[in-house]
Write an enzyme that holds these catalytic residues in place. Structure first.
Site, PDB file in Angstrom:
ATOM      1  N   ARG A 228      39.822  19.792  21.202  1.00 26.13           N
ATOM      2  CA  ARG A 228      40.393  19.373  22.475  1.00 26.13           C
ATOM      3  C   ARG A 228      40.798  17.904  22.351  1.00 26.13           C
ATOM      4  O   ARG A 228      40.166  17.144  21.607  1.00 26.13           O
ATOM      5  CB  ARG A 228      39.368  19.510  23.610  1.00 26.13           C
ATOM      6  CG  ARG A 228      39.170  20.939  24.086  1.00 26.13           C
ATOM      7  CD  ARG A 228      40.344  21.407  24.922  1.00 26.13           C
ATOM      8  NE  ARG A 228      40.170  22.743  25.462  1.00 26.13           N
ATOM      9  CZ  ARG A 228      40.625  23.863  24.905  1.00 26.13           C
ATOM     10  NH1 ARG A 228      41.256  23.815  23.754  1.00 26.13           N
ATOM     11  NH2 ARG A 228      40.443  25.031  25.493  1.00 26.13           N
ATOM     12  N   HIS A 276      49.764  22.539  21.211  1.00 27.46           N
ATOM     13  CA  HIS A 276      48.603  23.358  21.597  1.00 27.46           C
ATOM     14  C   HIS A 276      48.902  24.850  21.430  1.00 27.46           C
ATOM     15  O   HIS A 276      48.873  25.608  22.394  1.00 27.46           O
ATOM     16  CB  HIS A 276      48.200  23.064  23.056  1.00 27.46           C
ATOM     17  CG  HIS A 276      46.769  23.451  23.358  1.00 27.46           C
ATOM     18  ND1 HIS A 276      45.967  22.767  24.230  1.00 27.46           N
ATOM     19  CD2 HIS A 276      46.003  24.469  22.896  1.00 27.46           C
ATOM     20  CE1 HIS A 276      44.777  23.328  24.293  1.00 27.46           C
ATOM     21  NE2 HIS A 276      44.775  24.374  23.483  1.00 27.46           N
TER      22      HIS A 276
HETATM   23  C1  GLV Z   1      42.966  27.050  23.458  1.00 28.55           C
HETATM   24  O1  GLV Z   1      42.869  25.909  23.208  1.00 28.55           O
HETATM   25  C2  GLV Z   1      41.818  27.864  23.688  1.00 28.55           C
HETATM   26  O2  GLV Z   1      40.825  27.358  24.188  1.00 28.55           O
HETATM   27  O3  GLV Z   1      41.896  29.053  23.357  1.00 28.55           O
END
Ligand code: GLV
Length: 313
Positions: A228, A276
């Site tokens: 993250r 992401h």
């Molecule tokens: C993406 O970042 C997830 O948590 O799957």
């Protein structure tokens, strides 16, 4: 009633979810969370990613909430999260394989200086740089050894990298050398050539990757963030790149997403950015995993990826 209400990715995603569930779990009744006729009392399960503000409070009567994300920090930190309802994180083979693929791509790209080549190509520069290392002499350290961290570590090791991993609490592991806790971190970091972050985001791990941690890596190490954005102090990351303590970084996650157009991360010559997307399994793979978890729950078994508030993930 064994019915799943789908909120994940908003009203526009409903048809693709409906079709995916019809293909992989035709016996599981599903409904759109956003169907005007839907009443939360008519479902036992809800599938979510980032539900609209306030909407999670209406999930208080669910038997279980399932997340399409492997990370659930963004859900459990919301004021409308119904803390009494069990929450299950996304798993399944495809999620783990995609993550391992991404980290392999990033690690090999760092090893061969792929970003430098891409920049040279843009400038029509034919510049032969010597390759000074290979996978068999490169030590990769994986922060986090959960479902995804373990899959990544095993794939890197199978490819020939020298792999170790770190996690907060001791666990049994035969294949990958593991380091635990604060003390273990001091032993783990100094040998790492490529650091991969796959920690869960919890109050304990927020900003864990700061100037102090980065200073304990081998000088000139590389960094891959697929955890993250809030694990990293971005100014410290940029300073470590500027001083040469870090050579390069591959970032799939950043502190504020989407990344603002003004961020210095965009144009940094030694940062590779992806939006992401490291490990987003297909609708069908996610639907199959969700249907499997619901089957397990209906048969009275606890799913392995149940969120534990005491751990924070
Ligand atoms: C993406 O970042 C997830 O948590 O799957």
């Amino acid at each position: 009633m064994k019915r799943l209400a789908v909120s994940a990715d908003g009203p526009a995603a409903w048809e693709s979810w409906r079709d995916a569930f019809a293909r992989v779990a035709p016996d599981l009744p599903t409904i759109s969370w956003f169907d005007p006729a839907f009443d939360p009392a008519d479902a036992s399960y809800a599938l979510v990613w980032e539900p609209p503000v306030g909407e999670m409070a209406r999930m208080a009567n669910m038997r279980v909430i399932l997340s399409t994300g492997a990370g659930v920090n963004h859900l459990v930190n919301r004021p409308d999260f119904p803390a009494d309802v069990p929450l299950v994180r996304m798993g399944g083979d495809q999620t783990a394989v995609l993550m391992a693929d991404y980290v392999m791509w990033a690690a090999i790209g760092l090893l061969r200086g792929a970003r430098r080549w891409a920049r040279d190509q843009e400038k029509h520069l034919w510049c032969n740089r010597p390759i000074l290392r290979n996978s068999a002499e490169t030590r990769v350290g994986v922060l986090g050894f959960g479902n995804l961290g373990a899959a990544v570590a095993r794939r890197l090791a199978a490819t020939g990298f020298i792999v170790s991993a770190w996690c907060r609490t001791p666990r049994e592991e035969k294949q990958i050398p593991l380091f635990f806790g604060e003390e273990g971190l001091s032993d783990f970091l100094p040998s790492v050539d490529i650091l991969v972050n796959l920690l869960p985001s919890t109050p304990h791990t927020r900003h864990i990757i700061d100037a102090e941690l980065l200073s304990r890596l081998k000088p000139g190490a590389d960094f891959i963030n697929v955890g993250r954005g809030d694990h990293v102090v971005e100014d410290d990351l940029l300073a470590a790149l500027a001083s040469g303590q870090l050579d390069s970084a591959v970032l799939d996650v950043v502190a504020t997403e989407p990344l603002s157009a003004e961020s210095p991360l965009w144009d940094h010559p030694r940062i590779t950015l992806t939006p992401h997307m490291a490990s987003e399994a297909s609708r069908e793979a996610q639907a199959a995993y969700v249907a499997h978890v619901i089957r397990e729950l209906e048969e009275g078994r606890a799913p392995p990826l149940l969120y534990r508030p005491d751990r924070g993930y």
